[in-house]
Design an enzyme around this catalytic site. Structure first.
Site, PDB file in Angstrom:
ATOM      1  N   HIS A 100      10.011   0.740   4.835  1.00  0.00           N
ATOM      2  CA  HIS A 100      10.704   0.857   3.546  1.00  0.00           C
ATOM      3  C   HIS A 100       9.742   1.339   2.461  1.00  0.00           C
ATOM      4  O   HIS A 100       8.613   0.881   2.400  1.00  0.00           O
ATOM      5  CB  HIS A 100      11.270  -0.521   3.192  1.00  0.00           C
ATOM      6  CG  HIS A 100      12.338  -0.498   2.156  1.00  0.00           C
ATOM      7  ND1 HIS A 100      12.073  -0.275   0.830  1.00  0.00           N
ATOM      8  CD2 HIS A 100      13.673  -0.658   2.241  1.00  0.00           C
ATOM      9  CE1 HIS A 100      13.205  -0.311   0.149  1.00  0.00           C
ATOM     10  NE2 HIS A 100      14.200  -0.539   0.990  1.00  0.00           N
ATOM     11  N   ILE A 124      -3.913   1.064 -11.228  1.00  0.00           N
ATOM     12  CA  ILE A 124      -3.284   0.269 -10.162  1.00  0.00           C
ATOM     13  C   ILE A 124      -3.973  -1.098 -10.060  1.00  0.00           C
ATOM     14  O   ILE A 124      -5.166  -1.220 -10.358  1.00  0.00           O
ATOM     15  CB  ILE A 124      -3.367   1.040  -8.812  1.00  0.00           C
ATOM     16  CG1 ILE A 124      -2.310   0.532  -7.811  1.00  0.00           C
ATOM     17  CG2 ILE A 124      -4.767   0.930  -8.198  1.00  0.00           C
ATOM     18  CD1 ILE A 124      -1.036   1.300  -7.888  1.00  0.00           C
ATOM     19  N   HIS A 125      -3.204  -2.118  -9.668  1.00  0.00           N
ATOM     20  CA  HIS A 125      -3.845  -3.393  -9.336  1.00  0.00           C
ATOM     21  C   HIS A 125      -4.444  -3.230  -7.932  1.00  0.00           C
ATOM     22  O   HIS A 125      -3.759  -2.754  -7.024  1.00  0.00           O
ATOM     23  CB  HIS A 125      -2.804  -4.501  -9.356  1.00  0.00           C
ATOM     24  CG  HIS A 125      -3.369  -5.871  -9.132  1.00  0.00           C
ATOM     25  ND1 HIS A 125      -3.758  -6.327  -7.896  1.00  0.00           N
ATOM     26  CD2 HIS A 125      -3.650  -6.882 -10.002  1.00  0.00           C
ATOM     27  CE1 HIS A 125      -4.219  -7.564  -8.005  1.00  0.00           C
ATOM     28  NE2 HIS A 125      -4.161  -7.922  -9.282  1.00  0.00           N
ATOM     29  N   PRO A 126      -5.691  -3.623  -7.728  1.00  0.00           N
ATOM     30  CA  PRO A 126      -6.372  -3.302  -6.454  1.00  0.00           C
ATOM     31  C   PRO A 126      -5.663  -3.829  -5.206  1.00  0.00           C
ATOM     32  O   PRO A 126      -5.680  -3.164  -4.172  1.00  0.00           O
ATOM     33  CB  PRO A 126      -7.752  -3.938  -6.614  1.00  0.00           C
ATOM     34  CG  PRO A 126      -7.654  -4.877  -7.776  1.00  0.00           C
ATOM     35  CD  PRO A 126      -6.589  -4.324  -8.656  1.00  0.00           C
TER      36      PRO A 126
END
Lengths: 302, 302
Positions: free
Chosen positions: B82, B168-170
């Site tokens: 998905h 981005i959050h890692p």
């Protein structure tokens, strides 16, 4: 699933504020049932109460109301237009959701047994709870009223109560305890001012003149709108369905070249009656009431 | 009246039992919302959650779920069929009862603002909450997924988040926060095995080929019953009504000499959609949802 029973006790006081308030407060202190209606009627000198809750709670609250009525109301002093035979005159139990009629008949029996034991008020079971054919109709049970019953009870074997002593309570009279189906008040409006058409269609749909088994109907004029109305009580919406009655009226009206311009549900209606309508018109397969989000939520708050 | 909001967060774990259980327990400890669905999907490696409650409670529980996802899920290790871009991938708020879409848009904004501040996860607002035309469609927002967004964010101005840092959050990636209408899954069954008829009727009713604005539709065979089906998502039942879609399909089928043999509501439906159907077919005047006894009871238990 949450079991819901409705109870619609009527008591014989619609004027004395002190008595009415005392009975109102008896109900309101019970947070576990929901009071839906409380309407004192001064002309009838009578108050209709409607509340709902679980079967056990409803029975307990009905008992509290009934005991308060016996304590406060003296039928020897009561005058009013409405037929009545007791301080707490009628106590019907009505299945609303996930409760069978049999359960409500049991509730009526349990209530009548306990109440008559506590108070010596004779109880007569009526409608679905009736143990004799001639007690199905509440009007028959109540015929003669308090004054007539006082003379007849203990002498006329047809006036032998189902529970309690075979004699009148000196101040509280007697009580009719029953179980019945939920009544939907439903009107269909026709785009004509010809009252004969409404009267003829009422005849077609009502039981008494050959129509649906659980429909009572009359034709009325609504003068301010210059239309006529078929005004009905649907006394068992499971067996004489609202949509079938509506479709029949629509077809009959067509025969006169008259349109159905609208219909009205007066007061409350159980969810089941609505899902039945949706089921019918959308030809639903396998639809269940707990697919309705609000019903699922209500069940979870049981 | 009781305000009901539904929230359907999807998170990016459908295999690891420990993680799934930890998130499940986060929800279940909140008795003030009702969990309606929790379906881990191993193929998609993703779990869909559905719960309902008051706007404030729903927002608080969504936050708890989101924080737990950020704590436990590492998108660098995530694989699944998905499309997804974050540990807590989507958080849509859906009006169900006595709540406006504007209130759900506010909820989405409040949630995205608080969540990105607490976690430094960038948030993108979508569907009714979108602040830009090109973010209305969730598929567009999520295009490129976690891996693509990691490269583009901070460089491509079209990837500037609505809330939170422009990076981005890692481990938790990014989150799409939205407001949308309640989706009704609705199928109509036709008395024929000719799949072309179902496909043609699907074309007639769906938005993409000229039909109703809020209907998605496809034609399918149901081999075991030797019939065909028009399978639909009604994405705004207030504007593209279930009864109007049903009547259109019935008329179209008639043109082929084919009967509608039934229809199915899959999963949950709000009471309002049912009262709309009753209102339409019975031509009701002045009907209100709180005339439904169960709705009145639910409101009283607020």
């Amino acid at each position: 699933m949450v079991k819901i029973v409705e109870c619609v006790p009527n008591f014989s006081e619609g004027r004395n504020k002190k008595t009415i308030d005392a009975i109102y407060n008896t109900i309101k202190k019970h947070k576990e049932v929901e009071l839906l209606d409380f309407t004192p009627d001064a002309d009838h000198n009578r108050t209709d109460v409607t509340f709902v809750g679980s079967p056990e709670r409803v029975k307990a609250v009905a008992m509290d109301i009934a005991l308060k009525c016996v304590e406060l109301i003296d039928m020897n002093k009561h005058k009013g237009e409405h037929p009545r035979m007791g301080a707490i005159d009628v106590v019907p139990f009505i299945p609303v959701s996930d409760v069978t009629m049999d359960e409500c008949v049991s509730l009526a029996n349990d209530f009548a047994k306990d109440f008559s034991k506590k108070t010596n008020v004779p109880c007569f079971l009526y409608e679905e709870a009736a143990k004799r054919e001639d007690r199905k109709n509440l009007a028959d049970v109540r015929r003669g009223e308090f004054e007539g019953l006082k003379e007849e009870i203990g002498k006329n074997p047809d006036k032998m109560p189902d529970y309690g002593p075979n004699k009148i309570h000196p101040t509280a009279g007697a009580t009719a305890v029953g179980a019945r189906f939920f009544l939907i008040a439903y009107n269909v409006n026709l785009g004509t001012d010809n009252i004969d058409i409404a009267k003829n269609i009422a005849k077609v749909v009502r039981h008494s003149s050959g129509g649906f088994r659980f429909v009572k109907a009359m034709g009325f004029e609504i003068k301010e709108r210059k239309i006529v109305q078929v005004s009905m009580n649907l006394v068992n919406y499971q067996k004489s369905s609202i949509f079938r009655v509506f479709e029949t009226i629509k077809n009959e009206a067509e025969r006169y070249g008259v349109p159905v311009i609208g219909s009205e549900i007066v007061g409350l209606i159980p969810l089941e009656a609505l899902t039945d309508v949706t089921d019918y018109y959308l030809r639903l397969e396998n639809f269940k009431r707990d697919q309705v989000l609000e019903k699922k939520l209500l069940d979870s708050k049981k």
